[in-house]
Write an enzyme that holds these catalytic residues in place. Structure first.
Site, PDB file in Angstrom:
ATOM      1  N   LEU A 278     -18.316   8.584  15.926  1.00 32.94           N
ATOM      2  CA  LEU A 278     -17.724   9.727  15.230  1.00 32.94           C
ATOM      3  C   LEU A 278     -16.325  10.040  15.715  1.00 32.94           C
ATOM      4  O   LEU A 278     -15.684  10.970  15.262  1.00 32.94           O
ATOM      5  CB  LEU A 278     -18.619  10.958  15.405  1.00 32.94           C
ATOM      6  CG  LEU A 278     -19.969  10.842  14.692  1.00 32.94           C
ATOM      7  CD1 LEU A 278     -20.858  12.021  15.035  1.00 32.94           C
ATOM      8  CD2 LEU A 278     -19.797  10.750  13.182  1.00 32.94           C
ATOM      9  N   ARG A 279     -15.823   9.226  16.666  1.00 27.58           N
ATOM     10  CA  ARG A 279     -14.509   9.524  17.220  1.00 27.58           C
ATOM     11  C   ARG A 279     -13.421   9.445  16.155  1.00 27.58           C
ATOM     12  O   ARG A 279     -12.467  10.227  16.170  1.00 27.58           O
ATOM     13  CB  ARG A 279     -14.185   8.588  18.384  1.00 27.58           C
ATOM     14  CG  ARG A 279     -12.895   8.964  19.080  1.00 27.58           C
ATOM     15  CD  ARG A 279     -12.689   8.176  20.334  1.00 27.58           C
ATOM     16  NE  ARG A 279     -13.436   8.723  21.451  1.00 27.58           N
ATOM     17  CZ  ARG A 279     -13.009   9.747  22.176  1.00 27.58           C
ATOM     18  NH1 ARG A 279     -11.870  10.336  21.905  1.00 27.58           N
ATOM     19  NH2 ARG A 279     -13.708  10.188  23.176  1.00 27.58           N
ATOM     20  N   ALA A 280     -13.584   8.530  15.226  1.00 24.31           N
ATOM     21  CA  ALA A 280     -12.574   8.385  14.176  1.00 24.31           C
ATOM     22  C   ALA A 280     -12.463   9.675  13.370  1.00 24.31           C
ATOM     23  O   ALA A 280     -11.362  10.164  13.109  1.00 24.31           O
ATOM     24  CB  ALA A 280     -12.937   7.218  13.260  1.00 24.31           C
ATOM     25  N   THR A 283     -10.891  12.464  15.449  1.00 23.38           N
ATOM     26  CA  THR A 283      -9.447  12.259  15.567  1.00 23.38           C
ATOM     27  C   THR A 283      -8.744  12.622  14.267  1.00 23.38           C
ATOM     28  O   THR A 283      -7.698  13.270  14.267  1.00 23.38           O
ATOM     29  CB  THR A 283      -9.138  10.791  15.905  1.00 23.38           C
ATOM     30  OG1 THR A 283      -9.878  10.435  17.056  1.00 23.38           O
ATOM     31  CG2 THR A 283      -7.667  10.581  16.173  1.00 23.38           C
TER      32      THR A 283
END
Ligand SMILES: [Zn+2]
Length: 341
Positions: A278-280, A283
């Site tokens: 889920l980092r994308a 960000t």
């Protein structure tokens, strides 16, 4: 000290200048990876931005640039002082620290100050590059060629925001939160996914192809090198206006609204592109919010997503054996589909 090229006078590197302004508004977005040609002024842009930012307040005399407003994240030395008292503070410029490829671990994390130990018998810690970069920028040219053990170290510190050193009978902890800016040519060496993940945004820089733009780049560079002081004076107002824009955006950031519709667009885009974890999305959310704040908006709009998605996602795509299109093209294509739906 050499004078810095004014940020406002940089032309022809729109993605790069936008990306570093966005992470200056919200450093939690993570670093900026700069891919591309040599001699395109990558480090100039970072230095110019740091030079533009207002100075930071630090605890007086602290070699670790502790933030007096964050008592929870002080170095061992400041933490040991009288906590209840307000420590005296001083202003320092925002740092840009170069991490050379051949740097030793001692140089990066810090080590026992040998000179002091030998001359005065005092056991004292000499801060490393990570300490110097705190609340500023850590610049690594050709980051893809960095030694594996330094990469591991950077991944740890970038994740925790803290440098913990235990060696030579010394134990020390200090905050180390910096914006990592790495330049590199992926054709000369792959970046490890864990490190790639630490870069919130990635931009491609190229030598401008448009003739008029090339002429302008050279004209300004020449004018600056012939008389840096006069050139800086000429750009001072424009630079100050940019500084104010960033300062205001930082203040506005917390109040910028993100609708459920927009979050759904981000999620759909990342799902379609198959980004890991889920980092994308996180960000993307932060980057669009920082851009909205920079532009003076109270709410994130699809146009902000359109601008930031290529920068936030391009470097996170896995190779698709069924689709040999360039990552930038794939992001564009999915953006169009998601925004049209
Ligand atoms: Zn401190």
């Amino acid at each position: 000290m050499a004078l810095t090229f004014p940020f406002a006078a940089i032309v022809g590197q729109d993605d790069m200048t936008l990306a570093i302004q966005v992470v200056a508004v919200d450093p939690t977005i993570g670093g900026v990876l700069v891919l591309g040609d040599r001699g395109t002024g990558k480090s100039t842009a970072v230095r110019a931005l740091a030079d533009l930012l207002p100075p930071i307040e630090v605890v007086s005399g602290c070699a670790y640039r502790c933030d007096p407003k964050r008592p929870a994240g002080l170095c061992t030395r400041c933490d040991g002082g009288a906590k209840s008292r307000k420590p005296p503070t001083e202003s320092r410029p925002v740092a840009v620290v170069d991490l050379p490829l051949g740097a030793t671990e001692d140089r990066v994390v810090g080590a026992l100050d040998l000179e002091k130990a030998l001359a005065q018998g005092i056991k004292e810690f000499a801060p490393g590059l990570l300490a110097q970069a705190h609340r500023g920028f850590l610049y690594i040219d050709e980051v893809n060629l960095l030694d594996d053990h330094l990469v591991d170290l950077l991944i740890d510190v970038a994740a925790s925001g803290e440098n913990l050193v235990e060696r030579e009978g010394l134990s020390l902890r200090h905050p180390a939160r910096f914006v990592l800016v790495g330049s590199g040519n992926p054709e000369e060496g792959e970046l490890r996914p864990q490190l790639l993940d630490r870069f919130g945004l990635a931009v491609q820089v190229r030598t401008p192809q448009e003739l008029a733009l090339r002429v302008e780049v050279v004209r300004r560079r020449d004018a600056f090198e012939r008389d840096p002081e006069a050139f800086r004076a000429q750009w001072q107002d424009a630079n100050l206006a940019l500084q104010q824009r960033i300062v205001k955006a930082r203040k506005r950031l917390a109040a910028v609204q993100v609708s459920d519709e927009l979050l759904t667009l981000c999620a759909r885009l990342c799902q379609q592109l198959g980004t890991d974890g889920l980092r994308a999305e996180l960000t993307l959310l932060r980057a669009t919010r920082a851009l909205a704040a920079l532009q003076g908006h109270r709410e994130v709009k699809p146009e902000h997503l359109r601008t930031m998605a290529p920068l936030a996602l391009r470097h996170r795509l896995r190779r698709n054996p069924l689709d040999d299109a360039d990552a930038g093209v794939r992001v564009e294509r999915s953006l169009q589909e998601v925004l049209a739906a």
